[in-house]
Enzyme design. Structure first.
Site, PDB file in Angstrom:
ATOM      1  N   ARG A 184      -1.720 -14.527 -44.066  1.00 33.34           N
ATOM      2  CA  ARG A 184      -1.078 -15.613 -44.821  1.00 33.34           C
ATOM      3  C   ARG A 184      -1.533 -15.612 -46.272  1.00 33.34           C
ATOM      4  NH1 ARG A 184      -1.439 -21.288 -42.124  1.00 33.34           N
ATOM      5  NH2 ARG A 184      -0.230 -21.597 -44.018  1.00 33.34           N
ATOM      6  N   CYS A 193      -3.779 -30.025 -39.150  1.00 34.63           N
ATOM      7  CA  CYS A 193      -4.196 -28.726 -39.654  1.00 34.63           C
ATOM      8  C   CYS A 193      -5.644 -28.510 -39.275  1.00 34.63           C
ATOM      9  CB  CYS A 193      -4.017 -28.741 -41.165  1.00 34.63           C
ATOM     10  SG  CYS A 193      -4.718 -27.360 -41.991  1.00 34.63           S
ATOM     11  N   ASP A 210     -11.461 -23.662 -51.383  1.00 36.34           N
ATOM     12  CA  ASP A 210     -10.930 -22.426 -50.802  1.00 36.34           C
ATOM     13  C   ASP A 210     -11.913 -21.253 -50.886  1.00 36.34           C
ATOM     14  OD1 ASP A 210      -8.668 -23.781 -50.139  1.00 36.34           O
ATOM     15  OD2 ASP A 210      -7.476 -23.067 -51.824  1.00 36.34           O
ATOM     16  N   LYS A 236      -1.045 -16.861 -54.439  1.00 34.40           N
ATOM     17  CA  LYS A 236      -0.188 -17.491 -53.423  1.00 34.40           C
ATOM     18  C   LYS A 236       0.095 -18.955 -53.782  1.00 34.40           C
ATOM     19  CE  LYS A 236      -2.414 -19.144 -49.598  1.00 34.40           C
ATOM     20  NZ  LYS A 236      -2.250 -20.564 -49.324  1.00 34.40           N
ATOM     21  N   ASN A 237      -0.961 -19.683 -54.168  1.00 31.19           N
ATOM     22  CA  ASN A 237      -0.791 -21.128 -54.360  1.00 31.19           C
ATOM     23  C   ASN A 237      -0.089 -21.495 -55.660  1.00 31.19           C
ATOM     24  OD1 ASN A 237      -1.924 -21.448 -51.897  1.00 31.19           O
ATOM     25  ND2 ASN A 237      -3.907 -22.219 -52.627  1.00 31.19           N
ATOM     26  N   ARG A 289      -4.628 -33.801 -43.154  1.00 34.05           N
ATOM     27  CA  ARG A 289      -4.010 -33.511 -44.463  1.00 34.05           C
ATOM     28  C   ARG A 289      -2.791 -34.406 -44.678  1.00 34.05           C
ATOM     29  NH1 ARG A 289      -3.767 -27.177 -45.474  1.00 34.05           N
ATOM     30  NH2 ARG A 289      -3.404 -27.866 -47.600  1.00 34.05           N
TER      31      ARG A 289
HETATM   32  N1  EPU Z   1      -4.682 -35.826 -49.881  1.00 33.69           N
HETATM   33  C1  EPU Z   1      -4.389 -37.122 -49.576  1.00 33.69           C
HETATM   34  N2  EPU Z   1      -3.074 -37.501 -49.622  1.00 33.69           N
HETATM   35  C2  EPU Z   1      -2.071 -36.638 -49.976  1.00 33.69           C
HETATM   36  C3  EPU Z   1      -2.399 -35.331 -50.300  1.00 33.69           C
HETATM   37  C4  EPU Z   1      -3.726 -34.947 -50.244  1.00 33.69           C
HETATM   38  O1  EPU Z   1      -5.252 -37.925 -49.250  1.00 33.69           O
HETATM   39  O2  EPU Z   1      -0.915 -37.066 -50.009  1.00 33.69           O
HETATM   40  C5  EPU Z   1      -6.090 -35.401 -49.826  1.00 33.69           C
HETATM   41  C6  EPU Z   1      -6.317 -34.209 -48.907  1.00 33.69           C
HETATM   42  O3  EPU Z   1      -6.468 -34.613 -47.569  1.00 33.69           O
HETATM   43  C7  EPU Z   1      -7.562 -33.590 -49.472  1.00 33.69           C
HETATM   44  C8  EPU Z   1      -7.369 -33.826 -50.974  1.00 33.69           C
HETATM   45  O4  EPU Z   1      -6.439 -34.885 -51.094  1.00 33.69           O
HETATM   46  O5  EPU Z   1      -8.699 -34.301 -49.061  1.00 33.69           O
HETATM   47  C9  EPU Z   1      -6.870 -32.639 -51.753  1.00 33.69           C
HETATM   48  O6  EPU Z   1      -5.748 -32.053 -51.089  1.00 33.69           O
HETATM   49  P1  EPU Z   1      -4.561 -31.410 -51.900  1.00 33.69           P
HETATM   50  O7  EPU Z   1      -3.357 -32.275 -51.775  1.00 33.69           O
HETATM   51  O8  EPU Z   1      -5.019 -31.069 -53.272  1.00 33.69           O
HETATM   52  O9  EPU Z   1      -4.270 -30.082 -51.064  1.00 33.69           O
HETATM   53  P2  EPU Z   1      -2.875 -29.344 -51.009  1.00 33.69           P
HETATM   54  O10 EPU Z   1      -2.174 -29.533 -52.289  1.00 33.69           O
HETATM   55  O11 EPU Z   1      -2.166 -29.688 -49.751  1.00 33.69           O
HETATM   56  C10 EPU Z   1      -3.708 -27.089 -52.034  1.00 33.69           C
HETATM   57  C11 EPU Z   1      -3.842 -25.666 -51.574  1.00 33.69           C
HETATM   58  C12 EPU Z   1      -4.970 -25.564 -50.550  1.00 33.69           C
HETATM   59  C13 EPU Z   1      -6.251 -26.070 -51.193  1.00 33.69           C
HETATM   60  C14 EPU Z   1      -6.061 -27.496 -51.718  1.00 33.69           C
HETATM   61  C15 EPU Z   1      -7.263 -28.037 -52.463  1.00 33.69           C
HETATM   62  C16 EPU Z   1      -1.605 -24.800 -51.797  1.00 33.69           C
HETATM   63  C17 EPU Z   1      -0.408 -24.227 -51.144  1.00 33.69           C
HETATM   64  N3  EPU Z   1      -2.584 -25.212 -51.002  1.00 33.69           N
HETATM   65  O12 EPU Z   1      -3.371 -27.832 -50.862  1.00 33.69           O
HETATM   66  O13 EPU Z   1      -5.093 -24.178 -50.255  1.00 33.69           O
HETATM   67  O14 EPU Z   1      -7.310 -26.046 -50.259  1.00 33.69           O
HETATM   68  O15 EPU Z   1      -4.931 -27.539 -52.617  1.00 33.69           O
HETATM   69  O16 EPU Z   1      -7.568 -27.231 -53.546  1.00 33.69           O
HETATM   70  O17 EPU Z   1      -1.682 -24.862 -53.011  1.00 33.69           O
HETATM   71  C18 EPU Z   1      -5.643 -22.282 -48.998  1.00 33.69           C
HETATM   72  O18 EPU Z   1      -5.071 -21.589 -49.864  1.00 33.69           O
HETATM   73  O19 EPU Z   1      -6.375 -21.783 -48.095  1.00 33.69           O
HETATM   74  C19 EPU Z   1      -5.467 -23.732 -49.021  1.00 33.69           C
HETATM   75  C20 EPU Z   1      -5.719 -24.512 -47.970  1.00 33.69           C
END
Ligand code: EPU
Length: 421
Positions: free
Chosen positions: A400, A116, A308, A22-23, A121
Site C-alpha cells: 500500500r 482502523c 508515520d 503517496k499521501n 480514526r
Molecule cells: N482526527 C479527529 N477527527 C477527524 C480527523 C482526525 O479527531 O475528523 C484525529 C485523528 O484521530 C488523529 C489526528 O486527528 O488523532 C490526526 O489525524 P489526521 O486526520 O491528520 O490523519 P489523516 O489525515 O486521516 C494522514 C495520513 C496518515 C498519517 C496522518 C497523520 C494520508 C492519506 N494519511 O491521515 O498516513 O498517519 O495523516 O500524519 O495522508 C500512513 O501513510 O501510513 C498514514 C496512516
C-alpha cells in the site's frame, strides 16, 4: 499469501531514488474532480492505495490512465457521486473525494470509513468543516450524504483532541476553492503534502494563501482548470531508508529526498550519532560510530516528529544501548509492531501512549506478521539487521505504501526477496 524473506546482517551501501509521496498523490488525484478539464499528475508511486483511488475515480465515471509514473485524469462532465463501501472500506483516504464532489456537483455519497488497526480514526472534523461551508450532511445506511447548492466561505477551526487533521484540511481546502467568498481554516495542517495539494490547486486557478502555516485562506472562484503537476518526494519512504542505512551500519544516498521536509527526523538521527548530510538533490546518510545514543521522541503534527515514522524508529532504537522513549500523540494506540519486535528479541514495554525501549545487543530473525503499513516497514528494518532469517507475512500492507521495496533494498546490498505462496 506472499511473504517477504530477509537474511539479516548485510550493510547497505549505494544510492536509491525516493518515489513520489503517496499521501500527497491521494488528495491531489481527488482534487482533479474539481474541474471538467484534463489533469496530468507526474511522479505518482505505483502503490495499491493509488490503484484504489483510481478505482474510486472510475466508479465516479471519470477516465483515468496510469502509464509509468504518470496519471492522466479526464473528468469530463462526470455525474456519478457515490464512493462505494467496497472501495472506501479498503482505504480511509478515500474520504478525500467528499469535498471535491460536494463542491463540483453539489452532492456526494461517500461510504463512512470504518475502524482502523492504528486506532480510532474519526471524521468529525471533515464533516464539521464542510458543514461550516453550508453543507447539509447526514449519515444514512453507512454513507455520508452531503448536499449544498453552492458552498459559502466561512471561518472554520479544524482542531481536534490530537491537533490538526491532514485530510480534513485537504477536504475543506478543496471544497472551499469553489465556494462563494472567503474561507479561513484555523489550525490547518502544515504537512508538506498539504502544501503540495495547495500548490496544485493554485495552478488550477484557486486563490489560496498561508500554505505551510496553520492558517490557510481560500478565496473561492467559479471554475478551475486542468493542469500538469509533479508530486513531491515521499518523506516517510525517505525516513524509512535513512533508518535502514543507520541500522545496518551502511552509507546511502537518497536521491530526491528533501531535507526541508525532514528537519526533525534528521535532527533525531544526528542526536543519536548518525551522520546525515544535505546534498544537492538528496540526503546522504552514514553510520560511523559503533555506539549510538538513545532518544526521546514525541510524535506531533508537522513540523513535529511524524507518527508515520514512529514504528520504524522503534525498530532502530531497540538496538541502541540505554533507554529510549517514544510518546505517540497522534494515534495513542499505534503500537501493533511492538509485540512483533519483541518476538525478534527487542525489549519494549508499553505504558499508555508511550513505548519504553531498552536497547538490546541483537535481534534474531523470526516469522512475524505485518499489521499495518508502517508496522510492516518496522519489521523489514528489524529483519535487515537481525541474525538469521526473518519471514514477514501479510505483506499486502507494505504494497500500500512502499514502491518496489525489495528491489530498492536489494539494489543497495540487502538480502530481501518475495516468495509467492
Ligand atoms: N482526527 C479527529 N477527527 C477527524 C480527523 C482526525 O479527531 O475528523 C484525529 C485523528 O484521530 C488523529 C489526528 O486527528 O488523532 C490526526 O489525524 P489526521 O486526520 O491528520 O490523519 P489523516 O489525515 O486521516 C494522514 C495520513 C496518515 C498519517 C496522518 C497523520 C494520508 C492519506 N494519511 O491521515 O498516513 O498517519 O495523516 O500524519 O495522508 C500512513 O501513510 O501510513 C498514514 C496512516
Amino acid at each position: 499469501m506472499d511473504k517477504i524473506i530477509i537474511e539479516g546482517g548485510y550493510k547497505l551501501k549505494g544510492s536509491l531514488k525516493i518515489s513520489g509521496a503517496k499521501n500527497a498523490a491521494l488528495p491531489i488525484l481527488a482534487a482533479c474532480l474539481l474541474t471538467d478539464e484534463v489533469s496530468v499528475i507526474e511522479n505518482v508511486p505505483r502503490l495499491v492505495d493509488i490503484y484504489t483511488m483510481i478505482k474510486i475515480l472510475k466508479a465516479l465515471s471519470v477516465k483515468v490512465d496510469f502509464n509509468k509514473d504518470k496519471i492522466v485524469v479526464k473528468p469530463g462532465k462526470f455525474s456519478r457521486y457515490i464512493a462505494p463501501y467496497r472501495l472506501v472500506s479498503t482505504m480511509r483516504a478515500s474520504i478525500c473525494v467528499l469535498g471535491p464532489l460536494l463542491a463540483k456537483l453539489g452532492h456526494a455519497r461517500v461510504s463512512m470509513p470504518g475502524g482502523c488497526v492504528i486506532g480510532s480514526r474519526p471524521i468529525d472534523l471533515h464533516l464539521k468543516g464542510l458543514k461550516f461551508l453550508g453543507a447539509n450532511i447526514k449519515i444514512e445506511h453507512g454513507y455520508i450524504k452531503a448536499e449544498a447548492k453552492r458552498l459559502k466561505g466561512n471561518v472554520v477551526y479544524l482542531g481536534g483532541a490530537f491537533g490538526s487533521s491532514v485530510l480534513a484540511t485537504a477536504n475543506v481546502m478543496m471544497a472551499a476553492t469553489l465556494a462563494r467568498g472567503k474561507t479561513v481554516i484555523e489550525n490547518a495542517a502544515c504537512e508538506p503534502e498539504i502544501v503540495d495539494l495547495g500548490n496544485f490547486l493554485i495552478k488550477m486557478g484557486a486563490k489560496i494563501e498561508g500554505l505551510g502555516s496553520n492558517i490557510i485562506g481560500i478565496e473561492g472562484v467559479k471554475k478551475l482548470k486542468g493542469v500538469k503537476h509533479k508530486i513531491i518526494p515521499d518523506r516517510i519512504e525517505a525516513g524509512t531508508y535513512m533508518i535502514a542505512a543507520a541500522l545496518t551500519g551502511g552509507e546511502v544516498d537518497l536521491k530526491g529526498a528533501r531535507p526541508e521536509q525532514m528537519g526533525v527526523v534528521i535532527d533525531k538521527l544526528r542526536q543519536s550519532g548518525v551522520v546525515v548530510k544535505n546534498k544537492p538533490g538528496g540526503i546522504y546518510i552514514k553510520r560511523t560510530r559503533r555506539r549510538l545514543r538513545p532518544l526521546e521522541i514525541t510524535t506531533l503534527p508537522f513540523p513535529g516528529f511524524p507518527t508515520d515514522l514512529q514504528a520504524q524508529f522503534a525498530a532502530f532504537l531497540s538496538l541502541i544501548k540505554g533507554i529510549s522513549i517514544i510518546r505517540e500523540k497522534i494515534y495513542p494506540r499505534r503500537f501493533m509492531h511492538i509485540n512483533e519486535l519483541n518476538r525478534m528479541g527487542a525489549c519494549i514495554k508499553l505504558e499508555r501512549d508511550s513505548a519504553i525501549i531498552e536497547g538490546t545487543n541483537f535481534l534474531s530473525g523470526a516469522p512475524v506478521m505485518a499489521s499495518d503499513l508502517r508496522a510492516s516497514a518496522a519489521l523489514v528494518l528489524a529483519g535487515l539487521v537481525a541474525k538469521g532469517r526473518t519471514e514477514i507475512s501479510r505483506i499486502y500492507h507494505l504494497d500500500r505504501g512502499y514502491e518496489r521495496l525489495e528491489e530498492k533494498l536489494s539494489g543497495i546490498g540487502a538480502r530481501i526477496w518475495r516468495e509467492k505462496a
